[in-house]
Write an enzyme that holds these catalytic residues in place. Structure first.
Site, PDB file in Angstrom:
ATOM      1  N   LYS A  96      29.575  57.449 -71.715  1.00  0.00           N
ATOM      2  CA  LYS A  96      28.733  58.861 -71.989  1.00  0.00           C
ATOM      3  C   LYS A  96      29.158  59.900 -70.847  1.00  0.00           C
ATOM      4  CE  LYS A  96      23.838  60.350 -71.116  1.00  0.00           C
ATOM      5  NZ  LYS A  96      22.456  59.938 -70.785  1.00  0.00           N
ATOM      6  N   SER A 172      18.760  60.512 -73.801  1.00  0.00           N
ATOM      7  CA  SER A 172      19.990  61.595 -73.605  1.00  0.00           C
ATOM      8  C   SER A 172      21.189  60.749 -73.807  1.00  0.00           C
ATOM      9  CB  SER A 172      20.215  62.099 -72.065  1.00  0.00           C
ATOM     10  OG  SER A 172      20.356  61.188 -71.334  1.00  0.00           O
ATOM     11  N   SER A 196      16.004  57.147 -71.368  1.00  0.00           N
ATOM     12  CA  SER A 196      17.491  57.805 -72.115  1.00  0.00           C
ATOM     13  C   SER A 196      18.398  56.874 -72.569  1.00  0.00           C
ATOM     14  CB  SER A 196      18.275  58.667 -71.067  1.00  0.00           C
ATOM     15  OG  SER A 196      17.487  60.140 -70.901  1.00  0.00           O
TER      16      SER A 196
END
Length: 484
Positions: A96, A172, A196
């Site tokens: 990520k 996210s 997230s």
């Protein structure tokens, strides 16, 4: 700057087996050990899947094709010598784009992040994965500074759900979720400050766990403080346990990191009888967690999953921990963190920020120190309440999200227009306040074919217990062969 420039074309390359992109990391590793598979084949297959599907999904903001292929060749040589460097040697992994990856920019979905570097460090989770032999194929998209529970940003645009590209994969960690769900990689890193990891895992039909806070070291320290957790995102519970076991390694840069948990996570991965994993466990079921509105199809899937665990020998009762509505307190901590994260973004650069992010920054700047201390006191009371609750209940089950994935590019579904994402994330952000381990595991599909996630919550330090329940459900009701 074109972030995809390192993606090598696959034209002219020999076709690679589709199974190389659709099997678990555990299966890849077993095939490497017997010579039935190769890291070269696996990485080529991952890159071919990215080339084919990512233009429509936008899961990656950076693809490292040449670097990954070189690492795959080195890994294959080690396996041929019978000397893998670690437990993930040769497994394709995505990172990520809030985690530092040595040699490459970490832009966090923001036009305001300088790209020139130098980028000389790995985040702790990335460092542990690198030591274990993981092959990094690229970095995945995130909303700007990971501020919301869907994935779109001024830098990378809108990321889409492989099950229905008109919908969001959540956020996210939405790029990581989409990449794993689409079979681009078997594993990806995620972060979770208010859901997230769990929200995109639920929307995208994969497994993700927010570990006990501190179990996976974090560096640089998150501006969102002790709300922010790092964890794994995979297609199977076994892979989640394997990846988490690697990521828990110590790191001197995180002064608050916990000691690695010992062999419990590996034990979960090796057990194959679902009843042995869950029998006798005291489980509380809270279908609405104090009265949250839930889609009927989500409720039906969650209740069915609870019935499965009961049939396997768990003691399941309906019981609610009675947590207060602490959205204001969460906003104080979250919005103040967003303001801190952007304090050096000044002048015209502030106009480059996501408009929603700008709004919560202004709110965060208006909170006082007393507001912050009040919010901290509230979360401590929530933690104590959950501690008492878990003296009677080993685990808590809830929906991971109140509804399936909604339209991509929106912060909220139409019926909540004008609200912030926290209005619909009430199943997830309370357990960031309390720092408990919480996972989302697939438990069914809606009539429209969208995934539904079951949230499994445990007391602090009971990460292996959470994963054991997820593993029991996975063994009793296998889902991993179903693909977008």
């Amino acid at each position: 700057m074109t972030l995809r420039s390192d993606r090598a074309a696959t034209d002219g390359r020999a076709p690679v087996p589709a199974t190389a992109t659709d099997v678990s990391a555990e299966r890849l590793l077993a095939d490497y050990a017997t010579g039935e598979g190769s890291p070269v084949t696996a990485v080529d297959a991952a890159l071919a899947r990215i080339d084919r599907d990512d233009p429509g999904l936008n899961a990656f903001c950076l693809v490292l094709a040449d670097e990954a292929r070189a690492a795959a060749r080195a890994s294959a040589e080690r396996w041929e010598r019978g000397a893998p460097v670690g437990p993930l040697d040769g497994v394709p992994v995505a990172v990520k784009d809030v985690h530092l990856l040595r040699g490459h920019p970490t832009l966090k979905g923001s036009l305001t992040t300088p790209s020139e570097g130098p980028w000389e460090e790995d985040s702790p989770a990335v460092a542990r994965l690198r030591e274990a032999g993981a092959i990094f194929v690229g970095k995945t998209t995130t909303p700007e500074l990971a501020w919301k529970a869907v994935t779109d940003s001024p830098l990378t645009g809108v990321t889409r759900n492989p099950w229905d590209p008109a919908t969001t994969p959540g956020g996210s960690s939405g790029g990581s979720a989409a990449a794993v769900a689409a079979g681009m990689v078997p594993m990806a890193t995620g972060t979770d400050g208010g859901g997230s990891i769990r929200i995109p895992a639920s929307f995208s039909g994969i497994v993700g766990i927010k570990p006990t806070w501190g179990l996976v070291p974090h560096y640089p320290a998150s501006p969102f403080g002790s709300l922010a957790h790092t964890g794994p995102m995979t297609r199977t519970v076994g892979d989640t346990a394997l990846m988490l076991e690697v990521m828990t390694g110590s790191d001197h840069r995180d002064w608050a990191a916990l000691a690695p948990p010992g062999p419990g996570l590996g034990d979960v991965r090796l057990r194959t009888e679902p009843g042995d994993l869950i029998r006798g466990t005291r489980i509380a079921l809270a279908p609405t967690l104090g009265g949250l509105a839930v889609d009927p199809e989500v409720t039906a899937a969650v209740l069915a999953a609870a019935d499965v665990l009961s049939d396997l020998g768990a003691h399941v009762v309906e019981a609610d921990p009675g947590l207060p509505d602490a959205r204001w307190e969460f906003h104080v901590l979250w919005y103040a963190g967003a303001a801190k994260a952007t304090e050096r973004v000044t002048g015209p650069d502030r106009d480059l920020l996501d408009p929603g992010l700008r709004e919560i920054i202004e709110e965060g700047l208006a909170f006082s120190a007393q507001d912050y201390l009040t919010a901290m006191a509230s979360r401590m009371e929530m933690g104590a309440r959950m501690g008492r609750f878990h003296t009677e209940h080993d685990l808590l089950l809830t929906p991971a999200t109140p509804f399936p994935a909604f339209e991509a590019g929106r912060e909220c579904p139409p019926e909540l227009a004008g609200e912030r994402w926290t209005a619909w994330a009430g199943f997830s952000h309370p357990f960031n306040m309390t720092q408990q381990p919480a996972a989302s595991v697939p438990c069914g599909f809606t009539s429209a074919g969208l995934p539904v996630g079951l949230q499994v919550v445990g007391p602090r330090h009971a990460d292996a217990r959470v994963l054991a329940a997820c593993r029991a459900l996975e063994l009793a009701r296998p889902w991993s062969e179903r693909r977008p």
